[in-house]
Design an enzyme around this catalytic site. Structure first.
Site, mmCIF file in Angstrom:
data_model
loop_
_atom_site.group_PDB
_atom_site.id
_atom_site.type_symbol
_atom_site.label_atom_id
_atom_site.label_comp_id
_atom_site.label_asym_id
_atom_site.label_seq_id
_atom_site.Cartn_x
_atom_site.Cartn_y
_atom_site.Cartn_z
ATOM 1 C CE LYS A 86 -29.168 -4.230 -39.607
ATOM 2 N NZ LYS A 86 -29.294 -4.286 -38.129
HETATM 3 C C1 E4P Z 1 -29.535 -7.046 -36.250
HETATM 4 O O1 E4P Z 1 -29.184 -6.778 -37.348
HETATM 5 C C2 E4P Z 1 -30.932 -6.953 -35.805
HETATM 6 O O2 E4P Z 1 -31.341 -5.646 -35.910
HETATM 7 C C3 E4P Z 1 -31.027 -7.472 -34.400
HETATM 8 O O3 E4P Z 1 -30.288 -8.658 -34.306
HETATM 9 C C4 E4P Z 1 -32.427 -7.683 -33.856
HETATM 10 O O4 E4P Z 1 -32.292 -8.385 -32.656
HETATM 11 P P1 E4P Z 1 -33.428 -8.461 -31.542
HETATM 12 O O5 E4P Z 1 -34.542 -9.295 -32.085
HETATM 13 O O6 E4P Z 1 -32.747 -9.117 -30.374
HETATM 14 O O7 E4P Z 1 -33.844 -7.058 -31.244
#
Ligand code: E4P
Length: 226
Positions: A86
């Site tokens: 990522k």
């Molecule tokens: C996933 O890949 C993201 O990092 C995550 O869904 C962010 O979510 P949040 O906005 O609930 O922290």
């Protein structure tokens, strides 16, 4: 369509993988830090719970392309099975995605807020983009609409990149991105569980059981072949 767990909590992962048709696990630095465990052993524990054939998404920390690329290479070398790196959609992130694509390393472009963030990442060779639905909503945007527009751009221009919608606060947002054409969703374990944790369902099941027991006396079916 993919259903992915957005968590590094191994108790939850073990439970959901056992019960539900889960396709993988996404993590980010904030999610990992919550577990207060050494990083690599934690990732390997998650891998052992989900098996080698499910995607494990791991985020880089460096902010320069060179550092991101080095981290991506060490992540894929250190963890067995299907790994996706990522990478936030910064200038340096896009540069790193482009290079990693040429090396055959799979990437997910994260922190996606606009369709053009997603377009650039897909053009650079990202395998996935993760639009942050709830964080977009919190900025008075429309997270579901962003997903819908990304899907339209990818489809019209035949960009081979999947939308793994992320950042949800409720099941309604998840259902709407499914309708908007997301190829997958990644959500917190309690949200995934709440797809099916509906009091009416348990109440109906209890009623069926009570009716059955009232006549047949047994709490299960006993069918003997004639
Ligand atoms: C996933 O890949 C993201 O990092 C995550 O869904 C962010 O979510 P949040 O906005 O609930 O922290």
């Amino acid at each position: 369509m993919r259903l992915v767990i957005d968590s590094a909590d191994t108790k939850w992962i073990k439970k959901l993988v056992d019960y539900f048709p889960i396709d993988g696990v996404t993590t980010n630095p904030s999610i990992v830090v919550k577990e207060k465990k050494p990083f690599l052993p934690l990732l390997r524990e998650i891998r052992s719970l989900i098996g080698d054939d499910k995607d494990l998404f791991v985020q880089t920390i460096s902010t320069d392309a060179k550092g991101i690329i080095q981290e991506a290479e060490s992540i894929v070398n250190a963890i067995s099975g299907k790994v996706v790196v990522k990478i936030p959609v910064t200038m340096e992130g896009i540069k790193a995605i482009k290079h990693l694509h040429s090396l055959g390393i799979r990437t997910l472009a994260t922190t996606v807020y606009t369709p053009m963030n997603a377009f650039l990442a897909a053009k650079a060779g990202a395998d996935f983009v993760a639009p942050y639905v709830n964080r977009i909503d919190n900025l008075s945007g429309n997270g579901v609409k962003v997903v819908e527009e990304i899907e339209a751009i990818f489809r019209k221009h035949e960009l081979k990149c999947e939308i793994l919608a992320a950042s949800f606060k409720n099941v309604q947002q998840i259902q709407q991105v499914c309708l908007a054409g997301a190829h997958g969703v990644t959500a917190a374990p309690d949200l995934i569980e709440s797809f099916i944790k509906i009091p009416s369902i348990s109440s109906n099941v209890e009623d069926f059981k009570r009716d059955w027991v009232s006549l047949y006396g047994e709490e299960h079916l006993t069918i003997e072949a004639e």
